[in-house]
Design a protein around this motif. Structure first.
Motif, PDB file in Angstrom:
ATOM      1  N   ALA A  38      47.319  47.485  31.327  1.00 15.99           N
ATOM      2  CA  ALA A  38      48.205  46.390  31.701  1.00 15.99           C
ATOM      3  C   ALA A  38      47.544  45.475  32.715  1.00 15.99           C
ATOM      4  O   ALA A  38      47.705  44.261  32.664  1.00 15.99           O
ATOM      5  CB  ALA A  38      49.509  46.961  32.246  1.00 15.99           C
ATOM      6  N   LYS A  39      46.806  46.067  33.656  1.00 16.90           N
ATOM      7  CA  LYS A  39      46.070  45.270  34.633  1.00 16.90           C
ATOM      8  C   LYS A  39      44.592  45.604  34.520  1.00 16.90           C
ATOM      9  O   LYS A  39      44.195  46.752  34.667  1.00 16.90           O
ATOM     10  CB  LYS A  39      46.564  45.556  36.049  1.00 16.90           C
ATOM     11  N   PRO A  40      43.781  44.597  34.238  1.00 12.61           N
ATOM     12  CA  PRO A  40      42.344  44.837  34.015  1.00 12.61           C
ATOM     13  C   PRO A  40      41.601  45.195  35.287  1.00 12.61           C
ATOM     14  O   PRO A  40      41.997  44.817  36.395  1.00 12.61           O
ATOM     15  CB  PRO A  40      41.853  43.497  33.458  1.00 12.61           C
ATOM     16  N   ASN A  41      40.519  45.925  35.116  1.00 15.13           N
ATOM     17  CA  ASN A  41      39.617  46.231  36.224  1.00 15.13           C
ATOM     18  C   ASN A  41      38.589  45.109  36.340  1.00 15.13           C
ATOM     19  O   ASN A  41      38.018  44.676  35.331  1.00 15.13           O
ATOM     20  CB  ASN A  41      38.913  47.562  35.994  1.00 15.13           C
ATOM     21  N   VAL A  42      38.363  44.663  37.571  1.00 14.53           N
ATOM     22  CA  VAL A  42      37.513  43.491  37.797  1.00 14.53           C
ATOM     23  C   VAL A  42      36.381  43.832  38.762  1.00 14.53           C
ATOM     24  O   VAL A  42      36.618  44.354  39.853  1.00 14.53           O
ATOM     25  CB  VAL A  42      38.327  42.310  38.365  1.00 14.53           C
ATOM     26  N   LEU A  43      35.169  43.526  38.336  1.00 12.43           N
ATOM     27  CA  LEU A  43      33.973  43.697  39.163  1.00 12.43           C
ATOM     28  C   LEU A  43      33.510  42.310  39.601  1.00 12.43           C
ATOM     29  O   LEU A  43      33.189  41.459  38.765  1.00 12.43           O
ATOM     30  CB  LEU A  43      32.882  44.401  38.359  1.00 12.43           C
ATOM     31  N   VAL A  44      33.510  42.076  40.909  1.00 11.42           N
ATOM     32  CA  VAL A  44      33.116  40.773  41.454  1.00 11.42           C
ATOM     33  C   VAL A  44      31.751  40.907  42.126  1.00 11.42           C
ATOM     34  O   VAL A  44      31.606  41.585  43.149  1.00 11.42           O
ATOM     35  CB  VAL A  44      34.148  40.249  42.478  1.00 11.42           C
ATOM     36  N   LEU A  45      30.757  40.279  41.547  1.00 12.39           N
ATOM     37  CA  LEU A  45      29.385  40.335  42.060  1.00 12.39           C
ATOM     38  C   LEU A  45      29.158  39.148  42.986  1.00 12.39           C
ATOM     39  O   LEU A  45      29.431  38.010  42.617  1.00 12.39           O
ATOM     40  CB  LEU A  45      28.395  40.310  40.901  1.00 12.39           C
ATOM     41  N   GLY A  83      43.837  45.919  38.223  1.00  9.84           N
ATOM     42  CA  GLY A  83      44.059  47.334  38.467  1.00  9.84           C
ATOM     43  C   GLY A  83      43.130  47.834  39.556  1.00  9.84           C
ATOM     44  O   GLY A  83      43.546  48.226  40.636  1.00  9.84           O
ATOM     45  N   LYS A  84      41.842  47.753  39.290  1.00 11.50           N
ATOM     46  CA  LYS A  84      40.807  48.157  40.241  1.00 11.50           C
ATOM     47  C   LYS A  84      39.905  46.957  40.509  1.00 11.50           C
ATOM     48  O   LYS A  84      39.529  46.232  39.575  1.00 11.50           O
ATOM     49  CB  LYS A  84      39.982  49.314  39.660  1.00 11.50           C
ATOM     50  N   ILE A  85      39.579  46.733  41.778  1.00 14.40           N
ATOM     51  CA  ILE A  85      38.663  45.658  42.145  1.00 14.40           C
ATOM     52  C   ILE A  85      37.497  46.267  42.916  1.00 14.40           C
ATOM     53  O   ILE A  85      37.694  46.988  43.895  1.00 14.40           O
ATOM     54  CB  ILE A  85      39.343  44.588  43.027  1.00 14.40           C
ATOM     55  N   ARG A  86      36.293  45.976  42.448  1.00 17.58           N
ATOM     56  CA  ARG A  86      35.093  46.387  43.170  1.00 17.58           C
ATOM     57  C   ARG A  86      34.252  45.152  43.468  1.00 17.58           C
ATOM     58  O   ARG A  86      34.033  44.315  42.591  1.00 17.58           O
ATOM     59  CB  ARG A  86      34.279  47.392  42.363  1.00 17.58           C
ATOM     60  N   GLU A 118      40.188  45.262  52.924  1.00 18.08           N
ATOM     61  CA  GLU A 118      40.536  46.661  53.172  1.00 18.08           C
ATOM     62  C   GLU A 118      41.220  47.290  51.960  1.00 18.08           C
ATOM     63  O   GLU A 118      41.321  48.508  51.855  1.00 18.08           O
ATOM     64  CB  GLU A 118      41.465  46.757  54.390  1.00 18.08           C
ATOM     65  N   GLN A 119      41.648  46.436  51.018  1.00 22.28           N
ATOM     66  CA  GLN A 119      42.371  46.901  49.839  1.00 22.28           C
ATOM     67  C   GLN A 119      41.486  47.003  48.598  1.00 22.28           C
ATOM     68  O   GLN A 119      41.965  47.343  47.518  1.00 22.28           O
ATOM     69  CB  GLN A 119      43.551  45.960  49.547  1.00 22.28           C
ATOM     70  N   VAL A 120      40.218  46.661  48.743  1.00 24.71           N
ATOM     71  CA  VAL A 120      39.306  46.731  47.597  1.00 24.71           C
ATOM     72  C   VAL A 120      38.085  47.567  47.977  1.00 24.71           C
ATOM     73  O   VAL A 120      37.822  47.823  49.151  1.00 24.71           O
ATOM     74  CB  VAL A 120      38.861  45.327  47.132  1.00 24.71           C
ATOM     75  N   GLU A 121      37.327  47.959  46.974  1.00 24.75           N
ATOM     76  CA  GLU A 121      36.106  48.739  47.187  1.00 24.75           C
ATOM     77  C   GLU A 121      34.908  47.792  47.295  1.00 24.75           C
ATOM     78  O   GLU A 121      34.770  46.883  46.467  1.00 24.75           O
ATOM     79  CB  GLU A 121      35.888  49.715  46.034  1.00 24.75           C
ATOM     80  N   SER A 122      34.081  48.001  48.295  1.00 21.85           N
ATOM     81  CA  SER A 122      32.888  47.172  48.475  1.00 21.85           C
ATOM     82  C   SER A 122      31.633  48.030  48.461  1.00 21.85           C
ATOM     83  O   SER A 122      31.602  49.104  49.064  1.00 21.85           O
ATOM     84  CB  SER A 122      32.959  46.395  49.798  1.00 21.85           C
TER      85      SER A 122
END
Length: 365
Positions: free
Chosen positions: A3-10, A31-34, A55-59
């Motif tokens: 339902a909510k896509p996982n997004v990788l932001v480079l 869904g998940k943001i990295r 603080e709410q996303v993975e870095s």
């Protein structure tokens, strides 16, 4: 896809990247943001709002040019990435070809191959509209390319290499000058130089004339456009991002005069051609010498010791290259620009943003 896509932001800690992450989190879109970036959130001067957002996303701190790091970026945690948005790469002008190759071309190719191998649904490469042949007519996505900065040459080369990667669901985005809170290199240098002239009480003169195009797009429209294209963009297509303001030097100067209560003028095309024909490097050095000292003094007077803001003008950006961009193609996919016109208030917001971070001296407007 869930339902909510996982997004990788480079390159997610840069100007556009941090605003994109904010947009995704604030609107609860993913869904998940990295975030993968060469920097660390604690060391890149995030605003109070963005600090809380991150603080709410993975870095992950990582060199994206190295293939050996791709497992760390893509595979750790066992997440499948639906969308990869590539904002990584060198942003400084007048660097060597080697720097641009490693930090733009190599980065794009490495992450592009990794995305293709993992069958990512959409890979969005953020390039630049500086790759078009400069002219008075607004450039569409199909128009001739003739990059007019070394950075843009590398961006175009990266685009071409990405197109060769089999199985990569590629969409290319070419923004005009991106401005808004957090911008340090688009319109903001003009704001900083205006501050210098407010204090010296001299007339601020620009090269060329008021009609030279410096088309723009607000960062909030950029991030909204990138997200829109993950679901509405067509694989294999290129999309420009530019507002309908048709921004030129004259329109920006009117805002600068109003905000800072200064006088502005232009050297004119004939005088500018004569000056730059002799030595553009000398013109740039003279301007920077006149601006850097007063800016440094002003900052020291207010206890500003470390700021990313500078009135420095790069030689590559001083030539008479018309930055005219047609950003209407994306609107045919259902996208609407929220900031179709640059306003005085939108520039004041940039100043307030940097004042809050203690990067910009108070009492200047």
């Amino acid at each position: 896809m869930s339902a909510k896509p996982n997004v990788l932001v480079l390159g997610g800690l840069g100007f556009i990247g941090r605003n994109l992450v904010d947009y995704l989190v604030s609107n609860n879109l993913a869904g998940k943001i990295r975030v993968a970036d060469k920097g660390l959130p604690a060391l890149v001067g995030l605003s109070e709002k963005h600090t809380k957002i991150f603080e709410q996303v993975e870095s992950k701190q990582v060199n994206l040019a190295r293939e050996a790091n791709m497992a760390k970026v893509f595979d750790e945690g066992g997440h499948k990435w639906d969308f990869v948005i590539n904002l990584a790469g060198e942003t400084k002008y007048s660097q060597t070809e080697e720097v641009y190759k490693e930090n733009i071309i190599d980065v794009s190719v490495t992450v592009g191959k990794a995305a293709a191998a993992r069958k990512v649904s959409r890979f969005i490469e953020v390039s630049t509209a500086q790759i078009y042949d400069a002219g008075k007519k607004a450039s569409t996505e199909e128009d001739k390319t003739k990059p007019w900065t070394k950075l843009a040459k590398a961006k175009l080369a990266a685009e071409e290499e990405l197109k060769k990667i089999a199985g990569l669901n590629l969409i290319i985005v070419r923004p005009a000058i991106v401005y808004g809170p957090g911008d340090t290199s688009g319109i903001t240098p003009r704001l900083i130089i205006s501050t210098v002239y407010k204090n010296t009480k001299e007339t601020m003169k620009f090269l060329w004339d008021k009609d030279l195009k410096i088309n723009t797009v607000h960062v909030q429209d950029v991030v909204a456009g990138l997200w829109h294209l993950t679901s509405n963009g067509q694989v294999g297509q290129v999309y420009n991002l530019a507002d309908s303001n048709d921004t030129d030097q004259g329109s920006v100067n009117k805002f600068l005069e109003s905000i800072f209560k200064i006088k502005t003028d232009f050297m004119g095309n004939m005088q500018s051609k004569l000056a730059t024909a002799v030595a553009m490097k000398f013109v740039a050095e003279t301007a920077n010498s006149n601006h850097l000292g007063p800016w440094s003094t002003l900052c020291k007077q207010q206890g500003i010791i470390n700021t990313p803001l500078t009135p420095y003008l790069d030689e590559e950006l001083l030539y008479s290259n018309s930055y005219s961009v047609d950003g209407t193609k994306i609107t045919k996919t259902g996208f609407n620009y929220r900031y179709p016109k640059m306003t005085e208030e939108s520039l004041r917001e940039v100043l307030k943003y940097f004042e809050a971070l203690k990067y910009f001296p108070t009492g200047q407007y």
